[in-house]
Scaffold this motif. Structure first.
Motif, PDB file in Angstrom:
ATOM      1  N   GLY A  12      36.808  -3.624  -3.580  1.00 30.71           N
ATOM      2  CA  GLY A  12      35.511  -3.567  -4.255  1.00 30.71           C
ATOM      3  C   GLY A  12      34.331  -3.754  -3.324  1.00 30.71           C
ATOM      4  O   GLY A  12      33.245  -4.124  -3.780  1.00 30.71           O
ATOM      5  N   GLY A  13      34.516  -3.507  -2.031  1.00 29.06           N
ATOM      6  CA  GLY A  13      33.428  -3.697  -1.073  1.00 29.06           C
ATOM      7  C   GLY A  13      33.051  -5.149  -0.879  1.00 29.06           C
ATOM      8  O   GLY A  13      32.010  -5.453  -0.292  1.00 29.06           O
ATOM      9  N   SER A  14      33.891  -6.062  -1.344  1.00 38.59           N
ATOM     10  CA  SER A  14      33.606  -7.501  -1.262  1.00 38.59           C
ATOM     11  C   SER A  14      34.457  -8.146  -0.166  1.00 38.59           C
ATOM     12  O   SER A  14      35.691  -8.063  -0.193  1.00 38.59           O
ATOM     13  CB  SER A  14      33.907  -8.169  -2.606  1.00 38.59           C
ATOM     14  N   LEU A  15      33.785  -8.807   0.767  1.00 40.45           N
ATOM     15  CA  LEU A  15      34.511  -9.486   1.837  1.00 40.45           C
ATOM     16  C   LEU A  15      35.294 -10.668   1.274  1.00 40.45           C
ATOM     17  O   LEU A  15      36.413 -10.960   1.715  1.00 40.45           O
ATOM     18  CB  LEU A  15      33.526  -9.971   2.909  1.00 40.45           C
ATOM     19  N   ALA A  19      39.198 -11.008   1.557  1.00 40.43           N
ATOM     20  CA  ALA A  19      39.780 -12.143   2.278  1.00 40.43           C
ATOM     21  C   ALA A  19      40.850 -12.835   1.436  1.00 40.43           C
ATOM     22  O   ALA A  19      41.865 -13.307   1.958  1.00 40.43           O
ATOM     23  CB  ALA A  19      38.684 -13.134   2.664  1.00 40.43           C
ATOM     24  N   LEU A  20      40.614 -12.904   0.136  1.00 35.69           N
ATOM     25  CA  LEU A  20      41.601 -13.516  -0.764  1.00 35.69           C
ATOM     26  C   LEU A  20      42.919 -12.734  -0.712  1.00 35.69           C
ATOM     27  O   LEU A  20      44.007 -13.319  -0.656  1.00 35.69           O
ATOM     28  CB  LEU A  20      41.049 -13.542  -2.186  1.00 35.69           C
ATOM     29  N   PHE A 433      35.141 -13.511   7.136  1.00 37.60           N
ATOM     30  CA  PHE A 433      34.822 -14.365   5.988  1.00 37.60           C
ATOM     31  C   PHE A 433      34.450 -15.772   6.459  1.00 37.60           C
ATOM     32  O   PHE A 433      33.478 -16.371   5.976  1.00 37.60           O
ATOM     33  CB  PHE A 433      36.009 -14.412   5.036  1.00 37.60           C
ATOM     34  N   LEU A 434      35.193 -16.297   7.421  1.00 38.39           N
ATOM     35  CA  LEU A 434      34.889 -17.625   7.960  1.00 38.39           C
ATOM     36  C   LEU A 434      33.548 -17.634   8.682  1.00 38.39           C
ATOM     37  O   LEU A 434      32.810 -18.627   8.647  1.00 38.39           O
ATOM     38  CB  LEU A 434      36.004 -18.071   8.925  1.00 38.39           C
ATOM     39  N   ALA A 435      33.215 -16.529   9.352  1.00 42.63           N
ATOM     40  CA  ALA A 435      31.975 -16.467  10.130  1.00 42.63           C
ATOM     41  C   ALA A 435      30.730 -16.532   9.265  1.00 42.63           C
ATOM     42  O   ALA A 435      29.621 -16.768   9.770  1.00 42.63           O
ATOM     43  CB  ALA A 435      31.946 -15.189  10.967  1.00 42.63           C
ATOM     44  N   GLN A 436      30.868 -16.349   7.956  1.00 40.43           N
ATOM     45  CA  GLN A 436      29.714 -16.423   7.064  1.00 40.43           C
ATOM     46  C   GLN A 436      29.151 -17.833   6.961  1.00 40.43           C
ATOM     47  O   GLN A 436      28.084 -18.022   6.374  1.00 40.43           O
ATOM     48  CB  GLN A 436      30.098 -15.924   5.659  1.00 40.43           C
ATOM     49  N   ALA A 437      29.830 -18.787   7.523  1.00 36.52           N
ATOM     50  CA  ALA A 437      29.356 -20.170   7.447  1.00 36.52           C
ATOM     51  C   ALA A 437      28.122 -20.405   8.303  1.00 36.52           C
ATOM     52  O   ALA A 437      27.527 -21.479   8.251  1.00 36.52           O
ATOM     53  CB  ALA A 437      30.468 -21.123   7.879  1.00 36.52           C
ATOM     54  N   GLY A 438      27.714 -19.430   9.122  1.00 36.52           N
ATOM     55  CA  GLY A 438      26.515 -19.583   9.936  1.00 36.52           C
ATOM     56  C   GLY A 438      26.695 -20.626  11.026  1.00 36.52           C
ATOM     57  O   GLY A 438      27.724 -20.679  11.702  1.00 36.52           O
TER      58      GLY A 438
END
Length: 553
Positions: A12-15, A19-20, A433-438
């Motif tokens: 669905g174009g969702s990271l 990731a799930l 997905f992990l890198a989204q933590a900034g």
């Protein structure tokens, strides 16, 4: 055959949803291994099937490409990994059938009759030397059977060896994980080695204390902490100095000898108030059996430990000498030029999101300078030295393969799983997905390396999987790329003890095949605890608190 271009958000174009899905193979592996208590080879095969299903159904990877990725990973598991471990175990088995294992046991016992001290000398110091030279499960295999030989129960011997095999892993096999990381990311491997050398020594300080606790609880720490602390301090100091100021490639070799010398020197002036002596009096043979075909002279040597300590240690001196020979000077130059064959895996056509071919598609059959080849030659020389005939030499090798058969299946299945997840894009999805933590990603960056090693059993493979991810995350968050790349390596070393292939190796060599889940539960707490410490260290190194520790090329 149709090729495949990686996509990292196919659901669905969702990271997040992607990731799930990408996490399903890993969740399956750990639940089956640690929760359902399945045998490692069964859990690995089922997890591989889940990874293939995710690759084909969620990531739209052509079935043919997924199958080819599986085949390349399985062959990589066979060579070089299984090839290394088989030959390492074979060398030890020949010391058993000739009785020289008892002499080696006596030699270690002459340093100290205390099992807690022997755990530090064998699993931590000697294991680090084996990791420096061979890696890929060799120290776990050899240390486990040697600890059994000095009296530790099989489960405890395997658990101690797994936990001990942490701090040396980053610089293992002549620091190949760091060299590989440098090649993949384009960073200077010397600077990467220096940065890793400012993280892993802090682990080395505590590992010997953990080992004596595992052997004898709080009493062990209370009674033997001077030896454990001396070994840890010397190892950590030598690793830091060598990685930063001499050569990162020999950091473990120097550290192993420094740690051992510090333990021996401490024992010269201090001894534990109580000695935890070995209870075992019968000879130990990897796989849980005893030799029955040895001569009377050999049996007598097994019982009494008669013989030259130098000759008992000779197989490992041969290993050290051969690795030193093939990794330096003109021999290394010649072997690098004639190492074997590199070729694109037939029929496998995978590109990244930009349409560029992946380096993982090239298989390197470097038979001439492979660690397993060096160990094979060392084994043949050992057979000559100990007077083992051709028939018994071949028979001992066949016995090793037979004992190791289910572990071979596990290793091949796990590497196949890693290749499917990597080539389909599942591993990169998890990392992104992990890198989204900034900015807080620094706290999580070691987890990526930990996951990579937990799946593949190799810090080198983990760096191959997540090296560029860490650099990309550094660019997005403004954190030092050298810090995050090193964090991937350092976090990875703590995944080694829970990797299915290493659990399978440890269980197989001590005769506990099928009990990998129990072994997993004994070591996972230590791994997660130390991982939390590394995460905190890396986060503080990304802030002004410990920024002074970071390498700035």
């Amino acid at each position: 055959m149709a090729g495949y271009q990686q996509i990292f958000d196919p659901v669905g174009g969702s990271l997040g949803w992607s990731a799930l899905c990408a996490a399903l193979p890993l969740v399956t592996l750990f639940v089956l291994l640690g929760g359902a208590r399945w045998k490692a080879w069964k859990a690995s095969l089922v997890s591989l099937a889940v990874a293939l299903a995710v690759a084909v159904l969620a990531y739209s990877m052509p079935l043919g490409q997924a199958a080819l990725a599986t085949s390349e990973g399985a062959v990589f598991g066979l060579f070089p990994i299984v090839f290394i471990v088989l030959n390492a175990l074979w060398i030890y088995k020949m010391t058993e059938i000739t009785g020289w294992d008892a002499v080696l046991r006596r030699s270690f016992g002459s340093l100290s009759g205390d099992q807690r001290v022997q755990a530090v000398i064998i699993a931590f110091c000697f294991g680090a030397l084996l990791e420096a030279l061979a890696g890929f499960g060799t120290p776990v295999a050899v240390s486990s059977v040697m600890l059994m030989a000095v009296g530790l129960r099989p489960m405890k011997a395997a658990a101690v060896s797994l936990v001990a095999n942490t701090a040396p892993v980053a610089f293992g096999a002549i620091a190949i994980p760091i060299t590989t990381l440098g090649k993949i990311t384009g960073q200077d491997p010397a600077d990467l080695g220096a940065m890793v050398g400012r993280q892993t020594p802090l682990l080395a300080l505590f590992v010997p204390l953990i080992l004596v606790f595992m052997v004898d609880g709080r009493r062990g720490v209370r009674q033997t902490w001077p030896v454990a602390l001396a070994g840890g301090l010397a190892f950590a100091g030598a690793q830091f100095v060598t990685a930063n100021f001499i050569s990162y490639e020999i950091a473990d070799i120097v550290a192993a000898f420094a740690g051992a010398l510090a333990v021996v020197a401490t024992l010269r002036v201090w001894q534990p108030s109580d000695v935890l002596a070995a209870r075992r009096t019968t000879p130990v043979v990897a796989g849980g059996s005893t030799a029955t075909d040895a001569s009377e002279a050999v049996l007598r040597r097994r019982r009494t430990g008669e013989g030259s300590a130098l000759k008992a240690f000779a197989p490992y001196l041969i290993v050290v000498t051969l690795f030193a020979l093939v990794t330096s000077g003109p021999v290394k130059t010649w072997l690098d030029a004639h190492s074997g064959w590199k070729f694109a895996w037939p029929g496998l056509h995978v590109t990244n999101a930009e349409g560029e071919p992946l380096s993982a598609l090239t298989f390197n059959f470097n038979i001439f300078n492979a660690g397993g080849t060096v160990l094979l030659v060392a084994g043949l020389l050992t057979a000559v030295l100990y007077g083992v005939g051709v028939r018994r030499t071949a028979g001992s090798y066949a016995d090793t393969v037979r004992q190791f058969r289910w572990t071979i299946v596990t290793v091949m299945a796990v590497l196949a799983l890693a290749y499917v997840m990597n080539l389909s894009g599942q591993t990169v999805t998890l990392g992104l997905f992990l890198a989204q933590a900034g900015g807080a990603y620094a706290l999580l960056s070691p987890v990526a390396g930990w996951l990579g090693v937990a799946v593949t059993g190799s810090d080198t493979s983990s760096n191959s999987l997540f090296g560029m991810l860490q650099v990309t995350a550094a660019e997005q968050t403004g954190i030092s790329s050298y810090l995050l790349s090193a964090a991937n390596t350092t976090g990875g070393v703590l995944g080694k003890m829970i990797s299915p292939q290493n659990l399978a190796i440890a269980a197989a060599v001590v005769g506990l095949e099928g009990r990998e889940g129990e072994l997993f539960r004994k070591v996972v707490g230590w791994g997660i605890g130390m991982l939390a410490g590394v995460c905190l260290l890396v986060y503080l190194q990304s802030t002004p608190v410990l920024d002074w520790m970071v390498v700035h090329p």
